[in-house]
Write an enzyme that holds these catalytic residues in place. Structure first.
Site, short mmCIF file in Angstrom:
data_model
loop_
_atom_site.label_atom_id
_atom_site.label_comp_id
_atom_site.label_asym_id
_atom_site.label_seq_id
_atom_site.Cartn_x
_atom_site.Cartn_y
_atom_site.Cartn_z
N ASP A 10 2.03 -20.03 2.86
CA ASP A 10 1.24 -21.19 2.47
C ASP A 10 2.16 -22.15 1.72
O ASP A 10 3.38 -21.95 1.69
CB ASP A 10 0.02 -20.78 1.64
CG ASP A 10 0.34 -20.31 0.24
OD1 ASP A 10 1.54 -20.18 -0.12
OD2 ASP A 10 -0.60 -20.07 -0.54
N CYS A 67 3.09 -16.07 -0.24
CA CYS A 67 2.31 -17.08 -0.95
C CYS A 67 2.69 -16.92 -2.41
O CYS A 67 3.63 -16.20 -2.73
CB CYS A 67 0.80 -16.93 -0.71
SG CYS A 67 0.01 -15.47 -1.42
N THR A 69 1.39 -15.32 -5.05
CA THR A 69 1.36 -13.95 -5.57
C THR A 69 1.55 -12.90 -4.49
O THR A 69 1.77 -11.73 -4.80
CB THR A 69 0.01 -13.65 -6.25
OG1 THR A 69 -1.04 -13.72 -5.26
CG2 THR A 69 -0.26 -14.60 -7.40
N HIS A 100 7.86 5.39 3.54
CA HIS A 100 6.64 6.19 3.40
C HIS A 100 5.43 5.62 4.14
O HIS A 100 4.54 6.37 4.51
CB HIS A 100 6.28 6.35 1.93
CG HIS A 100 7.24 7.21 1.19
ND1 HIS A 100 7.02 7.63 -0.10
CD2 HIS A 100 8.44 7.75 1.53
CE1 HIS A 100 8.03 8.37 -0.52
NE2 HIS A 100 8.91 8.46 0.46
N HIS A 135 4.23 11.59 6.07
CA HIS A 135 3.88 10.17 5.97
C HIS A 135 3.21 9.68 7.25
O HIS A 135 2.31 8.85 7.21
CB HIS A 135 5.12 9.33 5.65
CG HIS A 135 5.81 9.78 4.40
ND1 HIS A 135 5.23 9.71 3.16
CD2 HIS A 135 7.03 10.33 4.21
CE1 HIS A 135 6.06 10.17 2.26
NE2 HIS A 135 7.16 10.57 2.88
#
Length: 145
Positions: A10, A67, A69, A100, A135
């Site tokens: 963004d 973005c 965060t 993992h 995993h």
């Protein structure tokens, strides 16, 4: 080595996306820029849905999204059944996301990592290998059936 890597962001991630594109292109990667194309305010789902859909349908092996965060873009990407998007803010998290979780999208928090840190995060992810075993069993339980 040259794989095509889709990348999307963004407005908050635009400068970081441009930096990453330049440096990965210089290193021999082909980049598929899926937007946004300026720092003008946009709604992140508009760019992330197409990238996540392309990962989900196997068009690309992995992608990079960002973005401010990385929370919003991660939430959008992880709506797709075959997407395992990991929010990565340091090298260890990125490495483990691949080892993992076999993450196929990394989400970078543009307001919290420097451009140089972002490249190190990418390298840690890209150079890691999925460990499989226990995993694999766990990631097979992720999709809603």
């Amino acid at each position: 080595m040259c794989k095509t890597i889709p990348i999307a962001c963004d407005h908050a991630g635009f400068e970081l996306k441009e930096f990453i594109k330049q440096h990965l292109t210089e290193r021999g990667f082909e980049i598929k820029d899926m937007g946004t194309y300026s720092a003008e305010s946009v709604d992140y789902p508009d760019m992330i849905h197409p990238l996540a859909k392309a990962i989900d349908n196997g068009e690309f092996a992995f992608g990079i999204i960002m973005c401010g965060t990385a929370n919003g873009v991660s939430m959008v990407a992880n709506k797709y059944q075959r997407v395992r998007c990991a929010l990565c803010w340091n090298e260890d998290i990125a490495k483990l996301a691949k080892q993992h979780n076999n993450a196929n999208i990394i989400a970078l928090p543009a307001r919290f990592v420097s451009p140089q840190e972002a490249l190190k995060i990418f390298d840690a992810y890209y150079n890691a290998e999925f460990e499989g075993g226990r995993h694999q069993r766990r990631i097979e339980k992720i999709p809603v059936k």
